[in-house]
Design a protein around this motif. Structure first.
Motif, PDB file in Angstrom:
ATOM      1  N   ALA A 165       0.829  -1.209   0.000  1.00 48.28           N
ATOM      2  CA  ALA A 165       0.000   0.000   0.000  1.00 48.28           C
ATOM      3  C   ALA A 165       0.859   1.252   0.000  1.00 48.28           C
ATOM      4  O   ALA A 165       0.555   2.242  -0.686  1.00 48.28           O
ATOM      5  CB  ALA A 165      -0.936  -0.006   1.204  1.00 48.28           C
ATOM      6  N   CYS A 166       1.946   1.218   0.745  1.00 52.18           N
ATOM      7  CA  CYS A 166       2.867   2.362   0.779  1.00 52.18           C
ATOM      8  C   CYS A 166       3.511   2.572  -0.585  1.00 52.18           C
ATOM      9  O   CYS A 166       3.594   3.702  -1.081  1.00 52.18           O
ATOM     10  CB  CYS A 166       3.932   2.127   1.850  1.00 52.18           C
ATOM     11  SG  CYS A 166       5.145   3.444   1.997  1.00 52.18           S
ATOM     12  N   LEU A 167       3.971   1.501  -1.204  1.00 54.21           N
ATOM     13  CA  LEU A 167       4.607   1.609  -2.516  1.00 54.21           C
ATOM     14  C   LEU A 167       3.624   2.118  -3.566  1.00 54.21           C
ATOM     15  O   LEU A 167       3.985   2.910  -4.447  1.00 54.21           O
ATOM     16  CB  LEU A 167       5.160   0.243  -2.932  1.00 54.21           C
ATOM     17  CG  LEU A 167       6.383  -0.229  -2.125  1.00 54.21           C
ATOM     18  CD1 LEU A 167       6.623  -1.719  -2.350  1.00 54.21           C
ATOM     19  CD2 LEU A 167       7.610   0.573  -2.505  1.00 54.21           C
ATOM     20  N   ALA A 168       2.370   1.688  -3.459  1.00 55.50           N
ATOM     21  CA  ALA A 168       1.355   2.189  -4.396  1.00 55.50           C
ATOM     22  C   ALA A 168       1.142   3.692  -4.215  1.00 55.50           C
ATOM     23  O   ALA A 168       0.935   4.429  -5.194  1.00 55.50           O
ATOM     24  CB  ALA A 168       0.040   1.432  -4.178  1.00 55.50           C
ATOM     25  N   ALA A 169       1.198   4.159  -2.966  1.00 57.01           N
ATOM     26  CA  ALA A 169       1.070   5.595  -2.703  1.00 57.01           C
ATOM     27  C   ALA A 169       2.237   6.362  -3.328  1.00 57.01           C
ATOM     28  O   ALA A 169       2.054   7.433  -3.925  1.00 57.01           O
ATOM     29  CB  ALA A 169       0.993   5.842  -1.203  1.00 57.01           C
TER      30      ALA A 169
END
Length: 771
Positions: free
Chosen positions: A211-215
């Protein structure tokens, strides 16, 4: 004849230094087995004790190897070797720790991910594949998770994570590299990640990481919890991400640090795509401390200019924790990694506080549930004169420890300066420097100041009997000290700078001419010094040179509204400069009446004035901006220096006159790079001229450069070259910051030197005083 029994000897060894939290006991266990020795090893308070017996030649080899083959992170010192009686001990064992009260603890700093753990994290068959809290005895958190000594798991923030059976087996196996690795964890029993965003909570390390990488991929800003606090992170290659972060934080101009993925044989291939590397740069980047290193941007850098506007250097670091390795490797490109805080505050460490205070800055929050007991911001270095110089001490270095060449009679605590505050605790022959705390004008920084003071006393088991402070009565650290029921001793700001520099060298008795150039520091005469040259040694300094006094309008506002420095200097020498500020007329009237003005000698304010006149910069949005931009503009331009006239004031105080240089800047039609280069060259020549003049009078041949101004590489290297050509040796800081981050160390050195001088003269014990 019956076989003779081999001669057996026994020894009891006591070792001090950095021997806890670094895999030292398992090393001792393996070494004893290698030499076929029996006995035991244990932690006792802050020491390690070893009882060992065997053949004489084996004992000799064992003791030698203890000090030469120890783990990379260990720094053992052999305090005592005592004879013992051989006993019936069939093997070698590690005994439980024994708590002892003593005054020689050594707290290990937090360590970056080691190569063995990194390889394990990359192995799909390993239990800790992609686990963001992997560690062993040679890496992982230390200082930021410790509650007290001895360094055992139950005395750390990991006490709330009971070990699973496989981890317990590793922890208990003396032959395993995780034997007694106190932060030991795995996906089944250790800390985990969660990702929070508006209307979204993602549980579990792998989903949260994704989720962090997608952000990041969407250009969003995420507050990511590291080892010593949170970073605000995002794609460093996207101008819109940089612009949003600057607008939201707000941080309009201040450089943003960048975390670059490791790649290539030495891990620096991607770093070379954004900056130019020299050997000293590479060594510092790959140091276990993994600091931020200020590096020259390469011509075809992948980073937008907006990362560090107006500058030709970028602050770069490699990933230091398993979490950061995973983020950078999976993202594959440089990430912004600036401290998650508001202006002037220490870095934030708690999830609730981060979400509350940075709700308008971050789009998401990557948390984990391993507590941070105390913050440690990233350490920062800059290579000057071929060697890495510390700009800010923090994670990976803190607490910094230093051995004094003398013993203190009683413990003392130095409270440092107002800006870039650090504190120092000293006892016997030890000085411990805290990590960077920040500007004490901030209430949260003042709270952290008090917490760190308490933490260091608790961790080291040391209670100070006296406090050392600056002269300035309005400094928060001074006011705090006056509320304590302890003797308070004063050390003038620039005297502390000079003693900090001399305190780092072996020969502290050779008279040295130390230039202490910075922004502002209250002098003995009530004016604000900052362009001083002090001659002497710790405890015996004489002010021998200074800059001509000038008055700055507006009090403390001059540090940000730098047009006020240019105005004060121009008006001082009759130039009718009109800054493009609507209030300048009222300011001029106040200046003429000496209302709310600061009389000063500070070279830092000369840099501000020069930036206003040369670059048209009227306001600085961060400390040091004017000087940094001026250095960047000067670049490699060469020009002749202008000699500054001088005169002798009473008491043979040499006063340099900046007026001709200011007139030159005011009237010059030359390009900004030439003007900036002449400004630097003229100040470097002023240093040489002062040194030669003082040498003619005193014979001094050693010169020191300290204070925030000498973080300027162009000025410092120019001065060193001129001094070397004229047969002077030059001292620069190698251990502590030359800026106000090193003041606390200088306060300790100066106070102790004056105390020893008092005893020598009176032959009676007395408290230290500073004139």
């Amino acid at each position: 004849m019956p076989d003779e029994k081999p001669l057996l000897l026994a020894r009891h060894l006591t070792l001090t230094g950095q021997v806890q939290g670094v895999g030292f006991r398992p090393f001792v266990f393996r070494l004893a087995r290698e030499w076929a020795l029996s006995g035991w090893v244990r932690n006792t308070g802050s020491r390690v004790e070893i009882r060992v017996q065997g053949r004489p030649e084996a004992l000799e080899g064992f003791i030698r190897d203890l000090l030469t083959r120890h783990p990379p992170l260990a720094r053992p010192g052999l305090e005592k070797v005592a004879e013992a009686l051989p006993q019936d001990a069939p093997g070698f064992v590690i005994l439980p720790s024994q708590e002892k009260g003593d005054t020689w603890p050594c707290i290990p700093p937090d360590q970056s991910l080691c190569s063995a753990c990194r390889e394990e994290m990359a192995d799909p068959q390993a239990r800790r594949y992609h686990y963001p809290f992997t560690n062993c005895t040679q890496c992982g958190p230390r200082y930021t998770i410790m509650d007290r000594l001895p360094y055992d798991r139950n005395n750390t923030a990991m006490a709330g994570f009971p070990l699973c059976e496989p981890c317990r087996a590793e922890f208990d196996n003396p032959l395993d590299r995780r034997f007694h690795a106190q932060p030991l964890a795995c996906p089944d029993c250790g800390p985990r990640l969660t990702y929070h965003a508006t209307g979204c909570i993602v549980q579990g390390s792998d989903p949260a990481l994704d989720a962090c990488l997608a952000a990041f991929a969407r250009g969003e800003i995420v507050a990511v919890k590291g080892v010593g606090g949170y970073h605000l992170m995002g794609d460093a290659g996207r101008r819109e991400t940089i612009a949003r972060l600057r607008e939201k934080k707000p941080r309009p101009d201040k450089p943003l640090a960048v975390m670059v993925p490791e790649a290539g044989c030495d891990g620096l291939d991607l770093v070379r795509s954004v900056v130019t590397l020299e050997l000293a740069h590479a060594a510092m980047l790959t140091d276990p401390a993994r600091p931020i290193v200020l590096l020259p941007r390469c011509a075809d850098s992948l980073l937008p200019l907006e990362v560090a506007p107006g500058l030709n250097e970028v602050g770069v670091m490699l990933p230091y924790s398993p979490l950061h390795h995973l983020l950078t490797q999976k993202f594959g490109r440089p990430l912004l990694a600036t401290s998650a805080n508001l202006r002037g505050d220490p870095v934030l460490t708690r999830a609730e506080e981060v979400e509350e205070r940075l709700a308008q800055v971050a789009d998401g929050f990557l948390h984990h549930d391993r507590p941070i007991r105390r913050p440690a911001d990233d350490s920062v270095f800059r290579v000057i004169a071929g060697q890495a110089r510390l700009i800010r001490g923090g994670r990976g270095l803190a607490p910094q420890e230093y051995s004094l060449p003398f013993a203190l009679e009683e413990p003392i605590l130095a409270t440092g300066s107002q800006m870039k505050n650090t504190i120092a605790l000293a006892w016997e022959k030890r000085v411990v420097m805290s990590p960077h705390i920040g500007d004490l004008q901030s209430p949260r920084a003042l709270d952290m100041f008090q917490q760190v003071i308490g933490d260091l006393q608790t961790l080291y088991g040391v209670t100070p009997r006296g406090l050392v402070v600056d002269l300035h009565p309005e400094y928060q650290a001074v006011q705090w000290a006056e509320r304590q029921r302890l003797p308070v001793y004063q050390v003038q700001h620039h005297v502390a700078h000079a003693s900090s520099l001399l305190g780092e060298v072996e020969n502290q008795t050779e008279p040295t001419l130390v230039f202490t150039w910075d922004g502002l520091g209250l002098g003995f005469d009530g004016s604000f010094w900052g362009g001083e040259a002090l001659l002497g040694t710790p405890g015996n300094w004489q002010r021998v040179a200074t800059m001509r006094t000038f008055s700055l309008p507006g009090g403390d506002r001059v540090t940000r509204e730098i047009w006020r420095s240019a105005a004060g200097l121009c008006w001082e020498c009759g130039l009718s400069w009109r800054p493009p500020q609507p209030e300048w007329g009222l300011v001029r009237q106040a200046w003429e009446r000496r209302i709310n003005t600061l009389p000063t000698h500070a070279v830092g304010r000369l840099f501000d004035a020069a930036a206003a006149l040369i670059l048209g910069r009227m306001v600085a949005t961060y400390e040091g901006q004017a000087a940094m931009e001026l250095e960047a503009v000067a670049g490699h331009t060469r020009t002749e220096a202008m000699a500054l006239p001088y005169r002798f004031l009473p008491q043979r105080l040499l006063e340099l006159d900046w007026e001709p240089l200011l007139h030159s800047l005011y009237r010059s039609r030359e390009s900004p790079d030439v003007q900036a280069a002449r400004f630097h060259a003229s100040l470097a020549f002023a240093i040489l001229h002062t040194a030669c003049t003082v040498r003619e009078q005193t014979g001094v041949s050693r010169v020191g450069l300290t204070g925030g101004v000498f973080q300027n590489r162009l000025l410092t290297e120019s001065a060193i070259a001129l001094l070397a050509e004229n047969r002077f040796s030059t001292l620069l800081h190698t251990q502590f910051p030359g800026n106000d981050g090193g003041i606390a160390f200088g306060q300790i050195v100066e106070a102790a030197a004056r105390h020893r001088a008092t005893i020598r003269h009176s032959r009676q014990p007395s408290k230290v005083g500073v004139s």
